[in-house]
Design a protein around this motif. Structure first.
Motif, PDB file in Angstrom:
ATOM      1  N   SER A 155      36.146  -5.765  50.476  1.00  0.00           N
ATOM      2  CA  SER A 155      36.402  -7.202  50.464  1.00  0.00           C
ATOM      3  C   SER A 155      36.432  -7.662  49.008  1.00  0.00           C
ATOM      4  CB  SER A 155      35.326  -7.952  51.241  1.00  0.00           C
ATOM      5  OG  SER A 155      34.092  -7.853  50.578  1.00  0.00           O
ATOM      6  N   ASN A 210      40.647  -5.293  60.062  1.00  0.00           N
ATOM      7  CA  ASN A 210      40.300  -4.655  58.789  1.00  0.00           C
ATOM      8  C   ASN A 210      38.950  -5.179  58.323  1.00  0.00           C
ATOM      9  OD1 ASN A 210      42.665  -3.241  58.672  1.00  0.00           O
ATOM     10  ND2 ASN A 210      43.734  -4.795  57.472  1.00  0.00           N
ATOM     11  N   GLY A 245      39.974  -0.841  50.629  1.00  0.00           N
ATOM     12  CA  GLY A 245      39.098  -0.934  51.788  1.00  0.00           C
ATOM     13  C   GLY A 245      37.860  -1.765  51.524  1.00  0.00           C
ATOM     14  N   CYS A 276      35.553  -4.533  55.453  1.00  0.00           N
ATOM     15  CA  CYS A 276      35.091  -3.906  54.222  1.00  0.00           C
ATOM     16  C   CYS A 276      34.270  -2.676  54.580  1.00  0.00           C
ATOM     17  CB  CYS A 276      34.249  -4.893  53.422  1.00  0.00           C
ATOM     18  SG  CYS A 276      33.547  -4.204  51.928  1.00  0.00           S
ATOM     19  N   ASN A 331      40.232  -8.742  52.607  1.00  0.00           N
ATOM     20  CA  ASN A 331      40.089  -7.327  52.248  1.00  0.00           C
ATOM     21  C   ASN A 331      41.309  -6.850  51.480  1.00  0.00           C
ATOM     22  OD1 ASN A 331      37.602  -6.560  53.449  1.00  0.00           O
ATOM     23  ND2 ASN A 331      38.578  -6.832  55.424  1.00  0.00           N
ATOM     24  N   TYR A 332      41.045  -5.976  50.513  1.00  0.00           N
ATOM     25  CA  TYR A 332      42.124  -5.283  49.831  1.00  0.00           C
ATOM     26  C   TYR A 332      42.422  -4.025  50.623  1.00  0.00           C
ATOM     27  CZ  TYR A 332      41.048  -8.289  45.849  1.00  0.00           C
ATOM     28  OH  TYR A 332      40.825  -9.367  45.035  1.00  0.00           O
ATOM     29  N   ARG A 333      43.630  -3.886  51.123  1.00  0.00           N
ATOM     30  CA  ARG A 333      43.993  -2.726  51.937  1.00  0.00           C
ATOM     31  C   ARG A 333      43.931  -1.431  51.148  1.00  0.00           C
ATOM     32  NH1 ARG A 333      49.431  -4.897  54.815  1.00  0.00           N
ATOM     33  NH2 ARG A 333      48.491  -6.601  55.964  1.00  0.00           N
ATOM     34  N   ASP A 334      44.328  -1.504  49.877  1.00  0.00           N
ATOM     35  CA  ASP A 334      44.388  -0.297  49.057  1.00  0.00           C
ATOM     36  C   ASP A 334      43.010   0.340  48.871  1.00  0.00           C
ATOM     37  OD1 ASP A 334      47.070  -0.802  48.777  1.00  0.00           O
ATOM     38  OD2 ASP A 334      46.828  -1.866  46.874  1.00  0.00           O
TER      39      ASP A 334
END
Length: 100
Positions: free
Chosen positions: A79, A61, A77, A63, A72-75
């Motif tokens: 960092s 994953n 996309g 940014c 990174n925040y998955r929701d």
């Protein structure tokens, strides 16, 4: 900012994963549904003959703006740095800088 070469490698991996996804899924289903062990071994050899980078576990994953591979925040996309900078620039509505 991440290296351009690493970002490009990641794009290639995504293409490979997408290309071999159907084949990989069907082989895995065949392994689950087949009864004899010899049959399972033959199917698993075919699965192993696929390119290594076509496995989805090999993806990282990153940014979408900076290419940073960690935190990174998955929701979203992004960092962790990007939403913070966006909040400082008043791009995110309803978010204000807090300090205590």
């Amino acid at each position: 900012m991440a290296k351009k070469s690493l970002i490009e490698k990641e794009k290639k991996k995504k293409k490979l994963v997408k290309k071999y996804d159907c084949i990989r899924q069907s082989l895995k289903r065949q392994i689950q549904n087949s009864l004899p062990i010899q049959e399972k071994l033959i199917i698993s050899e075919r699965l192993q003959s696929l390119p290594r980078n076509s496995a989805p576990i090999r993806l990282r994953n990153r940014c979408s703006l900076t290419g940073r591979p960690r935190s990174n925040y998955r929701d979203f996309g992004f960092s962790r740095h990007v939403p913070r900078e966006m909040a400082h620039l008043c791009v995110l509505p309803g978010v204000s800088k807090s300090s205590w």
